[in-house]
Design a protein around this motif. Structure first.
Motif, mmCIF file in Angstrom:
data_model
loop_
_atom_site.group_PDB
_atom_site.id
_atom_site.type_symbol
_atom_site.label_atom_id
_atom_site.label_comp_id
_atom_site.label_asym_id
_atom_site.label_seq_id
_atom_site.Cartn_x
_atom_site.Cartn_y
_atom_site.Cartn_z
ATOM 1 N N VAL A 30 -4.690 6.406 -0.573
ATOM 2 C CA VAL A 30 -3.995 5.160 -0.250
ATOM 3 C C VAL A 30 -4.485 4.069 -1.200
ATOM 4 C CG1 VAL A 30 -3.544 3.418 1.503
ATOM 5 C CG2 VAL A 30 -3.685 5.835 2.147
ATOM 6 N N GLU A 31 -3.552 3.472 -1.948
ATOM 7 C CA GLU A 31 -3.887 2.497 -2.978
ATOM 8 C C GLU A 31 -2.949 1.295 -2.902
ATOM 9 O OE1 GLU A 31 -3.722 4.168 -6.858
ATOM 10 O OE2 GLU A 31 -4.782 6.029 -6.311
ATOM 11 N N ASP A 32 -3.339 0.221 -3.586
ATOM 12 C CA ASP A 32 -2.446 -0.908 -3.804
ATOM 13 C C ASP A 32 -1.486 -0.559 -4.939
ATOM 14 O OD1 ASP A 32 -3.627 -2.633 -1.886
ATOM 15 O OD2 ASP A 32 -5.234 -3.097 -3.295
ATOM 16 N N VAL A 33 -0.201 -0.823 -4.744
ATOM 17 C CA VAL A 33 0.804 -0.584 -5.773
ATOM 18 C C VAL A 33 1.646 -1.843 -5.937
ATOM 19 C CG1 VAL A 33 0.871 1.890 -5.322
ATOM 20 C CG2 VAL A 33 2.486 0.382 -4.157
ATOM 21 N N VAL A 34 2.404 -1.879 -7.031
ATOM 22 C CA VAL A 34 3.220 -3.046 -7.338
ATOM 23 C C VAL A 34 4.640 -2.593 -7.666
ATOM 24 C CG1 VAL A 34 3.515 -5.070 -8.813
ATOM 25 C CG2 VAL A 34 1.209 -4.246 -8.279
ATOM 26 N N GLY A 73 14.615 10.168 -3.990
ATOM 27 C CA GLY A 73 15.349 8.928 -3.857
ATOM 28 C C GLY A 73 14.691 7.883 -2.998
ATOM 29 N N GLN A 74 13.413 8.076 -2.616
ATOM 30 C CA GLN A 74 12.810 7.097 -1.713
ATOM 31 C C GLN A 74 11.318 6.863 -1.892
ATOM 32 O OE1 GLN A 74 12.346 8.837 2.520
ATOM 33 N NE2 GLN A 74 14.068 9.993 1.699
ATOM 34 N N SER A 75 10.496 7.882 -2.100
ATOM 35 C CA SER A 75 9.036 7.690 -2.177
ATOM 36 C C SER A 75 8.545 6.904 -0.962
ATOM 37 C CB SER A 75 8.652 6.979 -3.475
ATOM 38 O OG SER A 75 8.824 7.825 -4.589
ATOM 39 N N SER A 76 8.713 7.485 0.204
ATOM 40 C CA SER A 76 8.491 6.750 1.458
ATOM 41 C C SER A 76 7.074 6.848 2.011
ATOM 42 C CB SER A 76 9.488 7.219 2.525
ATOM 43 O OG SER A 76 9.428 8.614 2.703
ATOM 44 N N PHE A 77 6.123 7.456 1.274
ATOM 45 C CA PHE A 77 4.720 7.380 1.680
ATOM 46 C C PHE A 77 4.169 6.018 1.244
ATOM 47 C CE2 PHE A 77 3.774 12.249 1.625
ATOM 48 C CZ PHE A 77 4.517 12.385 2.788
ATOM 49 N N ALA A 78 4.798 4.972 1.707
ATOM 50 C CA ALA A 78 4.463 3.624 1.274
ATOM 51 C C ALA A 78 4.947 2.634 2.324
ATOM 52 C CB ALA A 78 5.115 3.311 -0.072
ATOM 53 N N GLU A 79 4.493 1.408 2.197
ATOM 54 C CA GLU A 79 4.936 0.378 3.140
ATOM 55 C C GLU A 79 6.364 -0.075 2.868
ATOM 56 O OE1 GLU A 79 0.769 -1.746 4.414
ATOM 57 O OE2 GLU A 79 1.645 -2.332 2.475
ATOM 58 N N TYR A 80 6.819 0.091 1.611
ATOM 59 C CA TYR A 80 8.190 -0.248 1.240
ATOM 60 C C TYR A 80 8.745 0.846 0.345
ATOM 61 C CZ TYR A 80 7.265 -4.967 2.949
ATOM 62 O OH TYR A 80 6.941 -6.034 3.744
ATOM 63 N N ALA A 81 10.063 1.027 0.395
ATOM 64 C CA ALA A 81 10.737 1.993 -0.474
ATOM 65 C C ALA A 81 12.004 1.360 -1.020
ATOM 66 C CB ALA A 81 11.070 3.270 0.290
ATOM 67 N N LEU A 82 12.191 1.474 -2.338
ATOM 68 C CA LEU A 82 13.407 1.010 -2.995
ATOM 69 C C LEU A 82 14.326 2.212 -3.140
ATOM 70 C CD1 LEU A 82 14.780 -1.428 -4.367
ATOM 71 C CD2 LEU A 82 13.734 -0.677 -6.508
ATOM 72 N N ARG A 122 0.839 -1.197 0.000
ATOM 73 C CA ARG A 122 0.000 0.000 0.000
ATOM 74 C C ARG A 122 0.877 1.252 0.000
ATOM 75 N NH1 ARG A 122 -5.362 -0.216 -0.768
ATOM 76 N NH2 ARG A 122 -6.095 0.767 1.144
ATOM 77 N N ALA A 123 0.386 2.278 -0.665
ATOM 78 C CA ALA A 123 1.115 3.543 -0.733
ATOM 79 C C ALA A 123 0.125 4.689 -0.892
ATOM 80 C CB ALA A 123 2.094 3.536 -1.903
ATOM 81 N N ALA A 124 0.540 5.877 -0.488
ATOM 82 C CA ALA A 124 -0.251 7.092 -0.690
ATOM 83 C C ALA A 124 0.134 7.680 -2.037
ATOM 84 C CB ALA A 124 0.006 8.098 0.428
ATOM 85 N N VAL A 125 -0.803 7.674 -2.975
ATOM 86 C CA VAL A 125 -0.532 8.103 -4.354
ATOM 87 C C VAL A 125 -1.137 9.488 -4.585
ATOM 88 C CG1 VAL A 125 -0.892 7.557 -6.796
ATOM 89 C CG2 VAL A 125 -0.516 5.708 -5.137
ATOM 90 N N LEU A 126 -0.364 10.374 -5.193
ATOM 91 C CA LEU A 126 -0.866 11.670 -5.632
ATOM 92 C C LEU A 126 -1.046 11.594 -7.147
ATOM 93 C CD1 LEU A 126 -1.583 14.597 -4.808
ATOM 94 C CD2 LEU A 126 0.775 15.214 -5.397
ATOM 95 N N ARG A 127 -2.290 11.719 -7.602
ATOM 96 C CA ARG A 127 -2.587 11.523 -9.022
ATOM 97 C C ARG A 127 -2.675 12.825 -9.808
ATOM 98 N NH1 ARG A 127 -3.293 6.843 -10.971
ATOM 99 N NH2 ARG A 127 -3.459 5.034 -9.608
ATOM 100 N N GLY A 128 -2.976 13.930 -9.159
ATOM 101 C CA GLY A 128 -3.109 15.183 -9.894
ATOM 102 C C GLY A 128 -2.878 16.366 -8.984
#
Length: 213
Positions: A19-23, A141-150, A6-12
């Protein structure tokens, strides 16, 4: 290998975070770490993207004050931090330009491309939504509004595992900014007058740095 979370996505621009499912479509490459996020601060910069008039690509997963535990490593140079380590995440940098080599990565020649525009230019999209649409995956370098960050191992700083890692995210931006302003920009010394307006993470870090200057 794919990883769903799950992650917090900003679409516009002007839209709320959702909060959405991401892959995530890849495992860490050499020089990268996968971090399970324990907590993330909300910085004004994250909110400013909603009014940036196209400066940062959307849709995206934002967040640049993340902290958590390393769950996978791609190995390679610069990845002395390993699985199980607690880390605080900060901004990305190239590591090769004159400023990076001069211990000033905040002034990296590629700072805007690596941090504001969502990722490294040579990488294909690696993060997508539930419908397969690409998301900008590397905000600061992180996109940390999510359960995981690469993340790049360059912007993951190992911390004492005894500390409450879920509270340490603001060390990666707000505290760097406040303390850095006092110690590096103003170069405040004993007896110098200093006024701090505001007592958020940046202001409190400035006060802490000034009190020890």
């Amino acid at each position: 290998m794919t990883r769903r979370f799950r992650a917090a996505v900003l679409r516009g621009y002007e839209d709320p975070f959702a909060v959405e499912d991401v892959v995530l479509h890849t495992e860490p490459a050499p020089g990268e770490l996968l971090v399970e996020i324990a907590g993330a601060g909300m910085c004004r910069t994250d909110l400013a993207v909603r009014r940036s008039a196209g400066r940062s690509p959307l849709p995206a997963v934002l967040g640049h004050e993340g902290a958590g535990v390393v769950v996978a490593s791609g190995g390679g140079p610069g990845t002395e931090t390993g699985v199980g380590d607690s880390v605080v995440l900060s901004f990305d940098s190239c590591g090769h330009c004159r400023n990076c080599r001069g211990a000033a990565p905040a002034y990296c020649d590629s700072f805007a491309a690596l941090n504001l525009f969502g990722g490294r230019a040579q990488e294909p999209p690696r993060l997508g939504d539930a419908d397969g649409k690409a998301l900008a995956p590397r905000w600061f370098g992180q996109s940390s509004f999510a359960e995981y960050a690469l993340v790049s191992a360059r912007n993951a700083v190992r911390v004492d595992p005894a500390l409450p890692v879920e509270l340490l995210g603001p060390l990666g931006c707000g505290f760097l900014t406040g303390a850095g302003a006092v110690l590096n920009t103003f170069r405040a010394g004993p007896g110098d007058p200093l006024v701090v307006l505001g007592a958020g993470a940046v202001g409190l870090a400035a006060v802490m740095a000034a009190s020890g200057a």
